[in-house]
Design a protein around this motif. Sequence first.
Motif, short mmCIF file in Angstrom:
data_model
loop_
_atom_site.label_atom_id
_atom_site.label_comp_id
_atom_site.label_asym_id
_atom_site.label_seq_id
_atom_site.Cartn_x
_atom_site.Cartn_y
_atom_site.Cartn_z
N TYR A 1 0.85 -1.19 0.00
CA TYR A 1 0.00 0.00 0.00
C TYR A 1 0.89 1.24 0.00
O TYR A 1 1.99 1.21 0.56
CB TYR A 1 -0.90 0.04 1.24
CG TYR A 1 -1.89 -1.09 1.29
CD1 TYR A 1 -2.84 -1.25 0.28
CD2 TYR A 1 -1.87 -2.00 2.34
CE1 TYR A 1 -3.74 -2.30 0.32
CE2 TYR A 1 -2.78 -3.05 2.38
CZ TYR A 1 -3.71 -3.20 1.36
OH TYR A 1 -4.60 -4.23 1.40
N PRO A 2 0.41 2.33 -0.57
CA PRO A 2 1.24 3.53 -0.60
C PRO A 2 1.21 4.26 0.75
O PRO A 2 0.38 3.97 1.61
CB PRO A 2 0.56 4.39 -1.67
CG PRO A 2 -0.87 3.99 -1.61
CD PRO A 2 -0.88 2.53 -1.23
N PRO B 1 -9.82 2.42 -8.02
CA PRO B 1 -10.40 1.72 -6.87
C PRO B 1 -10.38 2.53 -5.56
O PRO B 1 -10.97 2.08 -4.57
CB PRO B 1 -9.51 0.48 -6.74
CG PRO B 1 -8.19 0.91 -7.27
CD PRO B 1 -8.47 1.88 -8.37
N CYS B 2 -9.72 3.70 -5.54
CA CYS B 2 -9.64 4.44 -4.27
C CYS B 2 -11.04 4.83 -3.77
O CYS B 2 -11.31 4.74 -2.57
CB CYS B 2 -8.82 5.72 -4.45
SG CYS B 2 -7.07 5.43 -4.69
N CYS C 1 -12.60 2.33 -1.64
CA CYS C 1 -11.66 1.53 -0.83
C CYS C 1 -11.75 1.96 0.64
O CYS C 1 -11.82 3.15 0.94
CB CYS C 1 -10.24 1.76 -1.35
SG CYS C 1 -8.99 0.90 -0.38
N ARG D 1 -9.48 2.02 2.73
CA ARG D 1 -8.24 2.68 3.19
C ARG D 1 -8.16 4.14 2.71
O ARG D 1 -7.15 4.81 2.94
CB ARG D 1 -7.02 1.91 2.67
CG ARG D 1 -6.80 0.56 3.36
CD ARG D 1 -5.56 -0.13 2.81
NE ARG D 1 -4.36 0.68 2.93
CZ ARG D 1 -3.59 0.72 4.01
NH1 ARG D 1 -3.86 -0.02 5.06
NH2 ARG D 1 -2.52 1.51 4.04
N ARG D 2 -9.21 4.63 2.04
CA ARG D 2 -9.08 5.94 1.39
C ARG D 2 -8.84 7.09 2.36
O ARG D 2 -8.28 8.11 1.97
CB ARG D 2 -10.28 6.22 0.48
CG ARG D 2 -11.60 6.42 1.18
CD ARG D 2 -12.73 6.56 0.17
NE ARG D 2 -14.02 6.71 0.81
CZ ARG D 2 -14.75 5.71 1.31
NH1 ARG D 2 -14.29 4.47 1.23
NH2 ARG D 2 -15.91 5.92 1.88
N ASP E 1 -4.60 6.41 3.65
CA ASP E 1 -3.46 6.84 2.82
C ASP E 1 -3.84 7.90 1.80
O ASP E 1 -3.00 8.37 1.06
CB ASP E 1 -2.81 5.63 2.13
CG ASP E 1 -3.76 4.91 1.20
OD1 ASP E 1 -4.61 5.55 0.56
OD2 ASP E 1 -3.65 3.67 1.11
N GLY F 1 -5.18 7.82 -0.94
CA GLY F 1 -4.90 7.46 -2.34
C GLY F 1 -3.43 7.50 -2.70
O GLY F 1 -3.07 7.39 -3.88
N GLY F 2 -2.54 7.65 -1.71
CA GLY F 2 -1.10 7.65 -1.98
C GLY F 2 -0.62 9.01 -2.45
O GLY F 2 -1.07 10.04 -1.96
N THR G 1 -5.14 6.17 -8.88
CA THR G 1 -4.59 5.50 -7.71
C THR G 1 -3.07 5.42 -7.87
O THR G 1 -2.56 5.09 -8.96
CB THR G 1 -5.18 4.07 -7.63
OG1 THR G 1 -6.58 4.20 -7.38
CG2 THR G 1 -4.54 3.24 -6.54
N CYS H 1 0.30 1.26 -5.04
CA CYS H 1 -0.72 0.46 -4.36
C CYS H 1 -0.97 -0.84 -5.11
O CYS H 1 -1.12 -0.85 -6.33
CB CYS H 1 -2.01 1.27 -4.27
SG CYS H 1 -3.34 0.32 -3.52
N LEU I 1 -3.55 -2.42 -5.33
CA LEU I 1 -4.88 -2.42 -5.95
C LEU I 1 -4.91 -1.63 -7.25
O LEU I 1 -5.92 -1.61 -7.95
CB LEU I 1 -5.92 -1.86 -4.96
CG LEU I 1 -6.00 -2.61 -3.63
CD1 LEU I 1 -6.92 -1.91 -2.65
CD2 LEU I 1 -6.49 -4.04 -3.87
#
Length: 383
Positions: free
Chosen positions: A242-243, A307-308, A311, A313-314, A317, A319-320, A335, A339, A341
Amino acid sequence: MNAVPPAGPPALPAPIGLLAELTHRCPLRCPYCSNPLELDRRSAELDTATWRRVLAEAAALGVLHVHLSGGEPTARQDIVEITRACAELGLYSNLITSGVAGALSKLDALYDVGLDHVQLSVQAAEAANAERIGGLKDAQPQKFAFAERVTALGLPLTLNAVIHRGNIAEVPALIDLAVRLGAKRLEVAHTQYYGWAYVNRAALMPAKADVDRSIRTVEEARERLKGQLVIDLVVPDYYAKYPKACAGGWGRRLMNVTPTGKVLPCHAAETIPGLAFWHVQDHSLAEIWTRSPAFEAYRGTAWMKEPCRSCDRREKDWGGCRCQALALAGDPAATDPACSLSPLHGKVQALAVAESALETAPDYQYRTIGGAPRVAMPEGAPV
Ligand code: SF4
Ligand code: FES
């Protein structure tokens, strides 16, 4: 019953940190430098009075930490005055320095006006390798003398080591060095590929097996040195699952003021075409933080694509990294390909494996003001 006022948008929290890039001038020429390829010249730098005003605006906005950075911040004649302004405003000041050239001669004065913390870069533990990477002869003894004076003054010292193919074997030695120099903290920061590091990516990319070994070394040392040395580890994006939440999330925690006074949400934001960066000469920091188009562009989650977008995890992170998404996917709203994903993740990992497997690493393209790199973008980018 009292009427309940309609809910407005949640108040925007204040930024925690300000990265004050005081100058791009630097005696070192590290090939992993995250500064832009077009470095600002001395003649275009903000003057002392403007920096004092910017720092006062930062304090009023709620900023707690100021990172005095560059380039080499002690290359500025007024570094003592700028540091004094931080202390007077109640801002915690962190000097991010190479510790060479004139840095030592200014250290006592910086301490006297209230400098709070020093972060010293080291390019490697072994002198010849360190000086090859930094592109400056006799740098290592100067750094050691600087570190010695920092600890003699009782200032907390952090060592920062950017890790890559050319020094990854020295991670154990860098940990020993941090202990020997009396550092309280060591940052083992695998290279992030922006600015000059992006141009030099094929020369810097370490092999996955070496990365894994460096992580194990850090984990073992953290246990062994508990209570003596804190070790921060930044893992390499290209091999990550993951980022990272880059800059703590776009427009959420940090403001970055360039030597000429442009205010950026992250240090590489200028690589994203079409973003308009407001300038401290035209707007207050508060205006820039709350309503400048560049800060608004990727704040929060509304801009996200799949996919962010869906997601869970949005909001971890965010979206990195937008700059890495642009560099690798050609779209700053994509994204981050770091990542797992991201549909591009496999290609990014394959690229890292291929670059790290080169039998001979390409020569470094050293950072230089006014000298455009020979190759603007590594092959295969965007992937
Ligand atoms: Fe983060 Fe987006 Fe990856 Fe989810 S899909 S982990 S939000 S980068
Ligand atoms: Fe710009 Fe990560 S460096 S968002």
